[in-house]
Design a protein around this motif. Sequence first.
Motif: not given
Length: 283
Positions: A105, A115, A133, A137
Amino acid sequence: MKVFQTPDRGFCFGVKRSVDVALETVKKAKEPVYTYGPIIHNPQVVKQLAEQGITPIESLDGIKPGKLILRSHGAPSSVIEKANKLKFSVVDAVCPFVKRTQNYAKKLYKEGYKVIIVGEEEHPEIKGILGHAGIEAQVINHMSSLKKISDFKKLGIVAQTTLPVQRFVKVVSKLLPMAEEILVYNTICKNVILRQYHTMKLAKSIELMIVIGGKNSANTRRLAELARQEGCETYHIETHEELEAGWFKNKLKVGVTSGASTPNWIIKEVVEKIKNGGKNEKR
Ligand code: SF4
């Protein structure tokens, strides 16, 4: 009545490693020993460890500094930074496979991907991965969340280690038309895949399945879900105390499977009681 057990029972590698690290730490420690959240999703094991001086905490605020064990599911980097600042000594007991997902990640984020983590938003493992991440994300568990994503050039996808493979495949294929470039890391744990496979296989050939593991354990709940999907009468229990004799009436073939954080001693007690028709006393 015959009792059939899946081959992959008891602690998985990552859980065994975390518990061993915790026991080793408390043996040597002169200061208090904590875990950030329960070290594994099994209340009976967490209780045993607490009796040996390993205390689960949910926040660092107002806690006397000591050894802080990072559990098998990991922790967000913000927690680790705060622990270091407050002078806790951090002990890493994170499963290497969970850490591998965190690293993927982080790598995707650094390389400019948005992500996507496929899994349960509220699960501690996902919270830990999210912390690595980047702010954009996003967590997707059900297909319905997919409509929130639009027009990203680069999507990088990882999965919760306990995710059913079929769900990962479905989500990834739905995401395909939504970006120019997609990089997918299959981070589902092999141990989980095997447990799911063996549970489904066994469920096809028996009349009743007993799934043993913490009610808070995502991978155990999934095993029960999968056994039910195979049309098998299924009960998810934590210990032998929950077994009911009525479940076994007129049953000839009973299956037993367990989550990755269920210790062998609990499984043994359950199997013994099942062999006794779900009753405590010996016949
Ligand atoms: S199930 Fe897999 S990822 Fe999860 S703790 Fe066990 S070995 Fe690690």
